[in-house]
Scaffold this active site. Sequence first.
Site, PDB file in Angstrom:
ATOM      1  N   LEU A 278      30.566  27.224  30.296  1.00 31.59           N
ATOM      2  CA  LEU A 278      29.148  27.272  31.244  1.00 31.59           C
ATOM      3  C   LEU A 278      28.313  26.106  30.503  1.00 31.59           C
ATOM      4  O   LEU A 278      27.574  25.991  29.543  1.00 31.59           O
ATOM      5  CB  LEU A 278      28.238  28.530  30.468  1.00 31.59           C
ATOM      6  CG  LEU A 278      28.849  29.902  30.972  1.00 31.59           C
ATOM      7  CD1 LEU A 278      28.142  31.009  30.629  1.00 31.59           C
ATOM      8  CD2 LEU A 278      29.148  29.912  32.447  1.00 31.59           C
ATOM      9  N   ASP A 279      28.292  25.060  31.254  1.00 30.25           N
ATOM     10  CA  ASP A 279      27.541  23.711  31.308  1.00 30.25           C
ATOM     11  C   ASP A 279      26.070  23.782  31.266  1.00 30.25           C
ATOM     12  O   ASP A 279      25.456  24.414  32.007  1.00 30.25           O
ATOM     13  CB  ASP A 279      28.100  22.629  32.298  1.00 30.25           C
ATOM     14  CG  ASP A 279      27.518  21.316  32.142  1.00 30.25           C
ATOM     15  OD1 ASP A 279      27.675  20.507  31.125  1.00 30.25           O
ATOM     16  OD2 ASP A 279      26.591  21.108  33.051  1.00 30.25           O
ATOM     17  N   ALA A 280      25.413  23.336  30.214  1.00 27.86           N
ATOM     18  CA  ALA A 280      24.055  23.049  30.115  1.00 27.86           C
ATOM     19  C   ALA A 280      23.311  24.432  30.396  1.00 27.86           C
ATOM     20  O   ALA A 280      22.176  24.435  31.004  1.00 27.86           O
ATOM     21  CB  ALA A 280      23.485  22.106  31.100  1.00 27.86           C
TER      22      ALA A 280
END
Length: 624
Positions: A278-280
């Site tokens: 889960l990016d950023a």
Amino acid sequence: MALDSRPTGAPATPGGRPVPYATEPDYTRPAVRLTDDQRRRFARLLGVMYGEDAVDGILPELERLLRVHEAHKSDDLRRREAAFRPEDRFSERDVVLITYGDLLTSPGHPPLQVLARFLRRFMRGAMNTVHILPFFPYSSDRGFAIIDYEEVDPRLGTWDDIAALAGEFRLMFDGVFNHASSRSRWFQHFRDRRPGYEDFFVAFTTRDAIAPDYLRLILRPRTSDLLTPFATLDGTRYVWTTFSPDQVDLNFRNPRVLLRVVEILLAYVRRGADLVRLDAVTYIWRELGTSCAHLRETHAVVQLFRAVLDAAAPAVALITETNVPHVDNVSYFGDGSDEAQLVYNFALPPLVLHTFHTGSCDALARWARTLAPPSPTTTFFNFLSSHDGVGLLGARGILTDEQIGDLVARTRAHGGYVSYRSNGDGTESPYELNITWYSALNRDDAGEPQALQVARFVAARALALVLQGVPGIYLPTLFGATNDTETVRRGAEKRSINRRTYDEATLVRALEDRASRESQVGRRMRRLVRRRVAQPAFHPAASQAVLDLGPHVFGVLRERPGVQRLLALVNVTAESQVADVPSAVTGPAEMWVDVLSRRTHRPEGDRLTVHLPPYGVAWLTAVV
């Protein structure tokens, strides 16, 4: 991961691992519905995000998405998932290779096929998992401004190439769900004011819609303007862009956005994702009057993704990428059972750099003694370098401002760059060091022997391999990549310093030239990783005791009771050191065998004495 979630007996991918899902759903079998406990779990989380009154309007569509996913499964896969034990998800054999899909190229061959060929030749037996950074069509930020979440970038290859990799390695996919490209179909629908897309993104009708006092509160990883103007059918809209004007933030306050993202998450699972990064995710929910980071609703989104996977694909893990201070970072473990199974250990890279710059492991050891994942089914993702650089926020509160300033100064002296973030009060502070790991440790003009620089580099990498968790290694790190400053000077973004593309044939020649830096680093790194994955004491759930051996030797005792006790020692200086370890600390042993050098060491009296050369590494296993 220790468990292969793909059912035996299913059709095989080109690489040999069975395919877990059918291409088309089978609706002739009895439908699988949510249990009462699952329904209550989803209802509670949806209530946090949208209010209890909205739950009945959202839950049926969420259940429909899960039922469609279930219809793609074979009975064998269902049986294997029913037998899955979360505590068996990770083992000492898990090492993740991080790479772009096109870091390696060869004329006339799709880059994803070139990557697979390279991994077969050089990494078999060392790494079992590959994190392919976003491999979808994109408009900027080297893949992190996604145009189409459901297609493979044709410049890289096809879904068949992803399937071939999934046949040989476990795969980590990126869930870049905080934002999309301003050129995406979704955003074009927003600009066209297509019904259902008016609130798909966070937007305002005026530039000054957010009061200055609120703006100052918002946590930002960038210095660009928060709001970017875009022309739409109904006039100009000022769109929330956390990262860049081309990366428009999705509006998760709209439940249709959440449901569309859940649909994509499940599609990734069917395409071969064993882990989803889960990016950023820190910034995924916005509430004016707050920092718009780490909100209760933010955690509810992560928990809902976890609940979806627990229900639909229990062997698939979530990993959160949150470049924030350590105490906030570890909050994404939740209670140990309801959020991420893996959390990026963002404090580790700056602390290891500080250790090797100063020749003292005191700060690192003090911090490492506090590490404690909240449950046996969670652990840290231990990385040092990445496609971005070395984030600094994770070290805030652990290193002093002066020590962080020293890292910044050293980075510039070593030919790197520094990225900044806005503090909300008109000032900026260092956010990230943009530099390769080899160059961060070694100056080109230092006049040091190559052997010493390689030893320093490998010692730093070895240190990250011994701590509790799952290690991740960025592909250019495997052969000691140095700064690509020329690309940055030609106008590319600062992060491009560590994103050089390599011609496969040229790289292979360098790796086969035993005198080259690439070969020396490559051979030692492969050997280190291969020895690492053979040690049961490096299981993520094995106990960890960080020793106090003085500032110059980092020592940690890892133990899997009844299986293996291993003492890992790393000399963090350019001088020879002696590690003098009391037997009362290490426990009884007739002899210790170094699994790296095969040398034996015998305790004398009540002490074990180990001589370490400059930047020497020893992994000693007890023989009782």
